[in-house]
Structure formats: structure tokens, C-alpha cells
Scaffold this motif. Structure first.
Motif, PDB file in Angstrom:
ATOM      1  N   UNK A  48       0.802  -1.236   0.000  1.00 15.93           N
ATOM      2  CA  UNK A  48       0.000   0.000   0.000  1.00 15.93           C
ATOM      3  C   UNK A  48       0.825   1.272   0.000  1.00 15.93           C
ATOM      4  N   UNK A  50       2.640   2.462   2.455  1.00 17.81           N
ATOM      5  CA  UNK A  50       2.790   3.124   3.760  1.00 17.81           C
ATOM      6  C   UNK A  50       4.185   2.866   4.282  1.00 17.81           C
ATOM      7  N   UNK A  70       1.225   6.508  -1.280  1.00 17.90           N
ATOM      8  CA  UNK A  70       0.066   5.676  -0.985  1.00 17.90           C
ATOM      9  C   UNK A  70      -1.201   6.173  -1.688  1.00 17.90           C
ATOM     10  N   UNK A  71      -1.358   7.515  -1.812  1.00 15.84           N
ATOM     11  CA  UNK A  71      -2.611   7.950  -2.429  1.00 15.84           C
ATOM     12  C   UNK A  71      -2.650   7.615  -3.917  1.00 15.84           C
ATOM     13  N   UNK A  74      -3.750   3.990  -4.071  1.00 20.07           N
ATOM     14  CA  UNK A  74      -5.200   3.883  -3.903  1.00 20.07           C
ATOM     15  C   UNK A  74      -5.886   4.177  -5.241  1.00 20.07           C
ATOM     16  N   UNK A 102     -12.815   8.810  -0.920  1.00 24.03           N
ATOM     17  CA  UNK A 102     -12.053  10.052  -0.995  1.00 24.03           C
ATOM     18  C   UNK A 102     -11.422  10.301  -2.355  1.00 24.03           C
ATOM     19  N   UNK A 103     -10.898   9.247  -2.963  1.00 22.75           N
ATOM     20  CA  UNK A 103     -10.174   9.440  -4.233  1.00 22.75           C
ATOM     21  C   UNK A 103     -11.070   9.345  -5.459  1.00 22.75           C
ATOM     22  N   UNK A 104     -12.347   9.025  -5.258  1.00 20.35           N
ATOM     23  CA  UNK A 104     -13.193   8.817  -6.434  1.00 20.35           C
ATOM     24  C   UNK A 104     -13.538  10.131  -7.106  1.00 20.35           C
TER      25      UNK A 104
END
Ligand SMILES: Nc1ncnc2c1ncn2[C@@H]1O[C@H](COP(=O)(O)OP(=O)(O)O)[C@@H](O)[C@H]1O
Ligand SMILES: [Mg+2]
Lengths: 235, 392, 289
Positions: A48, A50, A70-71, A74, A102-104
Motif C-alpha cells: 500500500x 505506507x 500511498x494515495x 489507492x 475520498x479518491x473517487x
């Protein structure tokens, strides 16, 4: 879909993942079994983004991701249900699920529709949608953590010991859920100490022993392997 | 571990940067002592940082102007030897602990024959016993509280117009300003407290009525409640004792609350600076001042000062300038630049005419300087003695 | 006396909002990043200086100047986070604390070097007119401070409570790793939080600095006061910072009214000790952790 090659991970000077290679194909449930401290959580956190790998590579959908933040990972489509659930304790169930999206970048309406879908899957979350997540039971928090991950619509789910510290009836429910998600098209990498249940729902499995892959094969074969039975299944 | 070190490195670097900033003051002045001319070091302790740093900085600039002038003229003669002057200054930061540490350092490490300082009474009060024990003459040209000479130290002399002398000028000025109901507001430090003791009886004697008395902390910036409380007593005159740094926010807020009240400040502030920083709030203000009417000597000094400074010389600069010349005069009369006892005796016997008056001392180390006053009128400052009538 | 009490209630309101402006930024950085930023007061000072340069030297409109100071100091805050606090992230808190002390010493001495010790005053566009509200008076300038602070706090609350960005701030403060797993860009979030905090300090510096005097050491007092208020209110709690600011503002105001202005600070410290004895985590530092 996910391909890990010769992965090395350190905490300061202590190496906890040694030369691990592992593969998850589209549509599979792959189980990673290992005793406490074997490095399972570390491996998932490294996927991921992290935790940073100190060597080797991780490729997802043909792209190297071991240098990505990490973002970005995602956004690539990896959803991670962390060990110990890690819901946001002082936010409501509803807000936790919103955080999952959040990322959608698609419309509010689409997100709303998926929220309703989560509530269909887990009616208990619907009842408690305004409750603070920190005040719920472990099982409910686990459902929330899974629902939150689904909200991101990932292609690959990473589950880190979803049965840990949860009442047996709910554990069964959760495993059924995972199986169902897989049947509906999700790919899953499942980390478990509850080897019996995990091997029963998975296609293939790896056994991690102090940071190294000790054994790998079809889940059904491993279920009947003498060594596995002795150490991990307790027969 | 690596990250722990990084934090420390950043911290240490910053501290060094800070120290570099602080110590520069004394580095700049390090003279080029060479050849046959010897250098006399004069110890200076002044707060150039902390809540009342501005005053100390002004005094130091005055010291430096004198130092430069003397050295540019080839030094000064004691007997048949010529000496250059070098100021060794430490920052007392507005804290008595720093002031005493600086004093110890000047006496034991730098071994200076005389120390000037500071501009803050509470600092100076803490330095006096140390100087007395080491038999090193200590003289202040700015700190004005009566608690300083009250210690009875034979090696300390107060060359600032003492509060006692100012009180006389102050009460006279209140009368001249036709104040009737007076609110008395003073800073709660050694200097202000001394006024807190001295003014009420002196005012009562002159028939001046005090309707409110308030004190505030030197760190304070917000005075609204205090001023509103004062306003409720309907004073027609306000008497302040506040250093320039504190007087500025106080006067600004006073102007917000009581725009029409008459104000006298008792000698802690520099009127030119007040005009510069708070022009709207200070018209008509009268401040007591160490400097009286502008003399030819003062004009000459102002020209000299303008050459190496970017601002106009004020009366704290005068005091600083007087300080170095005064010491040189004392050394010349003592016939020595090292014998501290003789220098101290020469200080006490002085009759030196400086920019702000004639310095002489009684056996307690108190001086004979009187308070003058400065009136702010339409953006200008008018200096006068208290015997002259206030300008119309 | 009645009138004076009403006046003091108004005075306390202004003091409290001034303190709040500083304390909220301080607590945001602690709550989200777990950094105790002792250079907060120096950012306030930089805000005042930036405003002074624009208004005093270049005659730019006061409000435009404050807005610009917020952006400039906010941008600086972003860089400070990037280059000083990010390398120290997830290490012992002592490291960031020390770094912030160093930073504060560095900034104030840098400004001292460049600008000198002299005092400066920001010219303001406010008239001398004051307003009277049920017997209490307030100057135009202070009224403006009060209104702008209220506006800023309202906007901040709305952002934190109702926007996606605000949600991600809360999430990050509650669980940094889980937020990263949700796709929150932690580096960007931290940078923005620091920028917001620095921008608020700069606004305080421009607005309040113009009531007092602008000089390189002016940040020391307000920085320390913000820290005390945040401890009082509960470290990391925005509501706590606001309540703490008003508790402090009123404690000082009433000390000044009933006792003497010079004991204001003393009472602030006594209050802090009392609260910590009764509630070690501060007023709103409740059950968390
Ligand atoms: N943050 C950390 N710092 C240092 N060592 C860690 C950290 N997290 C885990 N470890 C060590 O790494 C090893 C693997 O831990 P982990 O990945 O949590 O194992 P598992 O999930 O299989 O129980 C253990 O020896 C553990 O002590
Ligand atoms: Mg684990």
C-alpha cells in the motif's frame, strides 16, 4: 494482477521481509498464512505504500508501484482493510464510508448509490450511520472497515486478519462476505492466522515464515499438507 | 536515529545563527589596537533584546558614537600615554540574571576597570552588590529608580536624573498643565514602582488629586480594561510612567478610550520616537526629559551622530555619549586607566559638564541633574526647563 | 460598576477573539500533525511585518495587505513544513519541538538583523470613531478585529465540519495511516494545515499588530500565550482552543478590573495550573488517547 518479486523490507537495520516473491492473478482469492510476527502486516503495508521496500519490486496491473505514494496506489485500485480495523473513531459511520470514496472522481450520485449498496450489504451499519465509529463493537467496526474499502471500488482488496478479535458468528459472516465479493468479480489477497477458514475459501496460498515464503500451492493441497496441518491448523 | 540527529542539527544551527546575531554588537566595535597606542576596555551592560530593548539600544548607539569620536581623534591622554577606547558590551535581555552574569564576566574575564549599565533599574539593582564586592566602579546613565542608591554601595554611582528629581519637575508640570483629577498609571518594574512610591505624597503636598492608580506589567500590550476602568473615574489628566516600548501601545489605546485627556509621561519615553510610531495619539503630550533646551553642544553631537546612524539622536543617545566621555574624564583626573579605586574616587568627585547637564555626586552616589520637559506639538518637539512657561 | 462590568465583558470578548486567532492555528498543527510549533509567534510577527511593509512603505490597502500577508506567510508555512518538519515526521516529538524552538530563534534574529530593533506602527484605515453598545464602547478597529475573527472561525468550522477537505483533516488527525489508505495525500494535507495555521497567525499579526507595536520580538508573548491557551483548552482541540482563548481573555480582563493589570499574566498561569490539576488533559482534551 499483483506481482511481487524479491521484496526486501527493513525496520531500521532489522530486515523483516527477506526476498519474498508472490503473485495474485485477476479473480483469485490468495491467502497468506503465517504466525505472529512473520511479516504479513508489513508486507501488506509495503504494497500500500505506507512502508517503503528496501529492495525488490511490486508491480500492479503491469506498473511498478513500490516507489509510488500511498494515495497514488489507492488511485491505481488497491483497497486495504488494515489489521485492527482502523476506523476513524471520532467520525460517524456515514463519514467513515465517505472517507472510503475520498479518491473517487465520479459523481456524488454514484457515490450515494454505492453508499446505499453498502447499507444493503451491512444493514447494521445503516442503523448506526450517525453513530461515532469508535463506540461500535469490533465486529461492527470490521464491517465498517470492509464497507469503507468497498467504497473506493478497488480492483484488488488486501485484508489483514479480518477475524482478529471478533466473535465467531461474525467471523463466519465476514468470510462469507469475502467469498461473495470474489464471486462478484473482486480479486483478494487475504492475510490470516485462522488458516482453516482462509484456506477453505481461497484458491491459492502462501505460507510466510519469519519473513520468507516457506511454502506455496493450491489451497486444497495445503489443507491436506501434514506440516501445515500440524503447525497452522492445530490437528 | 538519523532523524533524531537531524532535529538536533537544525536546532544547533539555529542557536548558532541566533548567537551570531546577538554577539555581533560587541564584535563590530573591536578596535584595531596596534602600534604604541594601548586600548582601554570599558564594560557595558545594556538590554538590547527583551521587552525594553529599544532604550538600551539607543544608549549603546550613544556610547559607540563617543567611542568612534575619541578614537578618530587619536585617542585620549592620561599622563603622557595615549589610549584608545573599546566598548565591551553584553546583552542583559531585560533580565536580572543575564545582567549579573554579564557583570561577572566583565569583572572576572574581561577585567574591565569600570562598568556602565544598565537602562533598567531592576537589572542594575542586581548588579550593584557584585560590583561592590569586586570593588569595580559601576555607573548607570539611565536607570533612575531610587532603590539603586538606597543600597548604599560606594562603588555605584547614579548618573541618570533620579526619579526623586523628576518628581519635582513632574508635579510642577501637572500644575502647569492645569490637571485637577489625575489618574496615575505606572509600569510595574523597579523604575515604575519607585514613582509609585514617590508621586502620591508629592502630589498630595502640591494639592493634586489622584482619582485612580493603576499599574501594568512590562510585557503587557493590551490595556483596554485598565483604561476603561480609569475612564470611569473621569480624570482630566493622566500621569504615566512608561518606557517608550510600552508607552506606544499604551498611548495608542489611551487615544482610543480617552482622546481628549491631558497626558504627562514621567521621563521613560522619547518624544521623537512617539511621534514617529504613534503620531495621532501623542499630540499635546508632555514628557519629562533628561535633556533641556537644545544647546550648541547638542547640535554638534546630533551632526556627529547622524554620520553613523540612520535616525536622529535623542536624549538616551545623549546619555550614552556623555557616559563614555565622563569615564574618560574620570580616568584622566585619576591619572590611571587601571586603578579601580582611584577611578571610582574620580567618578564621585566629578564635576563634568555633559550634554544633559552637569554631573556631580553626593556621598550616596546621587546626582544633581534635574528633570526638564519636552512638549509634543503638531509633530514637533519643544524642549524646555520646567521654569519656562508651557508653549501656547 | 455595572457599566464597567458590561464594558469588561466586551473587552474580554475582543481579547478572547484575539487569543483565539492565534490559538486555533497552534492547535490545528498539533491536532493534525502532532507538532508543537513554538515558532507560531514568529509567524505572527512575520505577518505584522509583511503588513507593515505593504501598508507603511508601499501604501497598499490595509485589507489587501493583510490578505497578501496571509498568503505569503502561509506559503512560507508550507515550505517550513516541507523542509523542516517533514524530515522529522514520525520521529520523537522532542525533535520537532526542538526544531521549532530553533526556527523561532532563527526567524526573530533574522528579522532583527534585517530590520533592527526599532519600533514600527502599521497605519490603519480605521477612523477614531467608536461605537457604543448598551453602555460599553468599542473602537472601529477592535470591532473589525472581532468581526473578522468571527468570520474566519465560522469559515474554518464550516470547512472542517462540512467539506471533503475538512473531513480528510479530521481523518488524518485521528488516524494518519488509515487516511493514507483512503488515498489522502498526507504530505499535501500537512503542508496545507501548516499553511493555514501560519496564515491565521499572519492575519492576527496584521490585525492586532496594528493595535500595538511592530518589532522583531513581538511574537514571543502571543506565541507563548497561544501555547498556554491550547494546553488549557486541550491539546489539538479546536473547540478547546476557542473556549480556552475566551477563558483566558476574561480571566485577564476581570483581573485587570478587580485587581491590577500587572497581575493579568500571573492569573493566566494560575488558571492553567488549576485546570491541569483538575483536568490534566485540559478542558476539552477528554477521552482521546
Ligand atoms: N513499526 C515497527 N517498527 C519496528 N519493528 C516492527 C514494526 N512493526 C513490526 N515490526 C516487526 O516486524 C516483524 C513483522 O511484524 P508484522 O509485519 O506486524 O508481523 P505479522 O503481521 O505477521 O504479525 C515483527 O518482528 C515486528 O516486531
Ligand atoms: Mg499482523
Amino acid at each position: 494482477m499483483l506481482k511481487i518479486e524479491n521484496l526486501q523490507v527493513h525496520y531500521d537495520k532489522v530486515q523483516v521481509i527477506h526476498d519474498v516473491s508472490l503473485e495474485v492473478n485477476e479473480g483469485e482469492i490468495v491467502t497468506l498464512i503465517g504466525s505472529n510476527g512473520a511479516g504479513k502486516t508489513t508486507l501488506l503495508r509495503t504494497i500500500s505504500g505506507i512502508k517503503r521496500a528496501s529492495g525488490g519490486s511490486i508491480t500492479f496491473m503491469g506498473e511498478p508501484i513500490h516507489q509510488m505514494t500511498s494515495h497514488k496506489i489507492v488511485e491505481m485500485g488497491i483497497g486495504h482493510v488494515p489489521e485492527g480495523r482502523h476506523v476513524f473513531p471520532d467520525m460517524s459511520v456515514y463519514e467513515n464510508l465517505q472517507m472510503g470514496a475520498f479518491r473517487r472522481k465520479d459523481s456524488q450520485a454514484a457515490i450515494k448509490k454505492d453508499l446505499e449498496h453498502i447499507f444493503d450489504l451491512f444493514p447494521r451499519l445503516k442503523e448506526r450511520s450517525q453513530q461515532m465509529a469508535g463506540t461500535m463493537s469490533g465486529g461492527e467496526q470490521q464491517m465498517l472497515a470492509i464497507g469503507r474499502a468497498i467504497m473506493a471500488k478497488p480492483k484488488l482488496f488486501l485484508f489483514d486478519e479480518p477475524s482478529l478479535g471478533i466473535a465467531p458468528i461474525i467471523v463466519a459472516e465476514i468470510f462469507k462476505m469475502i467469498k461473495k465479493m470474489n464471486e462478484e468479480g473482486s480479486t483478494i489477497l487475504l492475510v490470516e492466522q485462522n488458516a482453516n477458514a482462509a484456506l477453505k475459501i481461497s484458491d491459492r496460498a502462501y505460507i510466510l515464515e519469519t519473513g520468507k515464503i516457506g511454502l506455496e500451492g493450491q489451497s486444497s493441497d495445503l489443507l491436506n499438507d501434514d506440516r501445515v496441518r500440524k503447525i497452522y491448523l492445530g490437528f | 536515529m538519523k532523524k533524531v540527529k537531524l532535529g538536533l542539527v537544525i536546532f544547533v544551527l539555529s542557536v548558532f545563527a541566533a548567537l551570531a546575531g546577538c554577539s555581533k554588537g560587541s564584535e563590530e566595535t573591536s578596535g584595531k589596537s596596534g602600534g604604541s597606542v594601548e586600548t582601554v576596555e570599558i564594560g557595558v551592560v545594556l538590554a538590547t533584546s527583551g521587552p525594553i530593548a529599544q532604550t538600551g539600544t539607543w544608549v549603546l548607539d550613544g556610547h559607540k558614537a563617543a567611542e568612534k569620536e575619541i578614537n578618530d581623534n587619536g585617542g585620549f591622554k592620561v599622563g603622557d600615554k595615549t589610549y584608545k577606547v573599546k566598548i565591551v558590551q553584553y546583552d542583559s535581555e531585560g533580565r536580572a540574571e543575564s545582567a549579573t552574569a554579564a557583570t561577572e564576566k566583565l569583572i572576572n574575564q574581561d577585567k574591565v576597570p569600570v562598568i556602565l549599565g544598565t537602562s533598567i533599574s531592576s537589572e542594575t539593582a542586581a548588579m550593584i552588590p557584585i560590583a561592590q564586592r569586586a570593588k569595580t566602579p559601576l555607573i548607570t546613565f539611565v536607570a533612575a529608580s531610587d532603590i539603586l542608591t538606597a543600597q548604599g554601595a560606594s562603588f555605584f554611582s547614579q548618573a541618570a536624573p533620579a526619579n526623586k528629581n523628576y518628581v519635582e519637575a513632574g508635579t510642577k508640570t501637572m500644575k502647569d498643565m492645569e490637571m485637577k483629577n489625575i489618574a496615575f498609571i505606572y509600569v510595574d518594574d523597579a523604575w515604575g514602582q519607585s514613582y509609585g512610591k514617590l508621586y502620591p505624597p508629592a502630589m498630595e503636598e502640591k494639592g493634586l488629586k489622584i482619582v485612580a492608580t493603576e499599574k501594568f506589567a512590562p510585557e503587557q500590550k493590551e490595556f483596554m480594561t485598565m483604561l476603561n476602568k480609569v475612564k470611569a473615574k473621569n480624570p482630566d489628566g493622566i500621569v504615566l510612567a512608561a518606557e517608550t516600548e510600552l508607552a506606544v501601545p499604551l498611548l495608542k489605546q489611551l487615544h482610543e478610550v480617552m482622546p481628549d485627556v491631558k497626558i504627562m509621561e514621567s521621563g521613560g519615553s522619547i518624544p521623537e520616537e512617539l511621534i514617529k510610531v504613534a503620531p495621532d495619539a501623542v499630540n499635546g503630550l508632555v514628557t519629562l526629559s533628561r535633556a533641556g533646551a537644545v544647546t550648541p553642544e547638542i547640535t554638534k553631537f546630533q551632526e556627529l551622530f547622524a554620520k553613523s546612524n540612520s535616525y536622529k539622536a535623542n536624549s538616551f543617545n545623549y546619555s550614552g555619549y556623555d557616559g563614555i566621555h565622563f569615564i574618560v574624564d574620570a580616568m584622566q583626573r585619576a591619572g590611571t586607566v587601571t586603578d579601580k579605586e582611584k577611578i571610582n574616587k574620580a567618578i564621585r568627585d566629578a564635576k563634568y559638564k555633559g550634554l544633559i547637564g552637569t554631573y556631580s555626586f553626593n556621598e550616596k552616589g546621587e546626582n544633581s541633574l534635574v528633570g526638564n520637559r519636552a512638549i509634543i506639538k503638531d509633530g514637533k518637539v519643544i524642549y524646555q526647563t520646567v521654569n519656562e512657561p508651557l508653549p501656547k | 460598576m455595572g457599566d464597567q462590568i458590561i464594558q469588561s465583558i466586551l473587552d474580554g470578548l475582543v481579547s478572547g477573539s484575539i487569543y483565539g486567532l492565534m490559538a486555533i492555528g497552534f492547535t490545528l498543527v498539533f491536532g493534525i500533525m502532532h507538532v508543537i510549533n513554538l515558532a507560531h509567534g514568529e509567524l505572527y510577527m512575520l505577518g505584522a511585518f509583511t503588513t507593515f511593509i505593504m501598508v507603511g512603505v508601499y501604501q497598499i490597502n490595509f485589507f489587501v495587505a493583510i490578505l497578501a500577508a496571509m498568503l505569503i506567510v502561509g506559503g512560507l508555512g508550507f515550505l517550513i513544513e516541507r523542509y523542516i518538519f517533514r524530515p522529522l515526521r514520525n520521529t520523537a516529538m522532542l525533535n520537532t519541538l526542538l526544531a521549532s524552538i530553533g526556527l523561532s530563534i532563527f526567524i526573530s534574529n533574522l528579522v532583527l538583523k534585517i530590520a533592527g530593533t526599532g519600533m514600527r506602527s502599521i497605519p490603519t484605515p480605521f477612523s477614531d470613531k467608536s461605537f457604543t453598545i448598551i453602555g460599553a464602547t468599542i473602537s472601529t478597529h477592535r470591532l473589525m478585529v472581532l468581526l473578522l475573527t468571527a468570520l474566519l472561525v465560522a469559515v474554518l468550522f464550516w470547512v472542517i465540519k462540512f467539506t471533503k477537505f475538512g473531513r480528510s483533516l479530521r481523518a488524518t488527525s485521528q488516524d494518519q495511516d488509515a487516511s493514507a489508505l483512503m488515498g489522502v495525500n498526507i504530505n499535501l494535507t500537512y503542508g496545507l494545515v501548516f499553511a493555514i495555521s501560519a496564515g491565521m497567525a499572519a492575519m492576527a499579526g496584521g490585525l492586532i499588530g496594528s493595535l500595538y507595536v511592530v518589532d522583531p520580538t513581538m511574537g514571543l508573548g502571543p506565541g507563548l500565550k497561544a501555547f498556554i491557551i491550547v494546553i488549557l483548552g486541550g491539546m489539538g482541540s479546536v473547540v478547546g482552543a476557542i473556549v480556552g482563548a475566551f477563558v483566558m481573555g476574561y480571566a485577564e480582563t476581570f483581573t485587570s478590573l478587580f485587581w491590577a493589570a500587572s497581575y493579568q499574566d500571573l492569573v493566566g498561569y494560575i488558571l492553567l495550573i488549576l485546570v491541569l490539576l483538575l483536568k490534566p488533559n485540559g478542558l476539552f482534551g477528554g477521552a482521546k488517547r
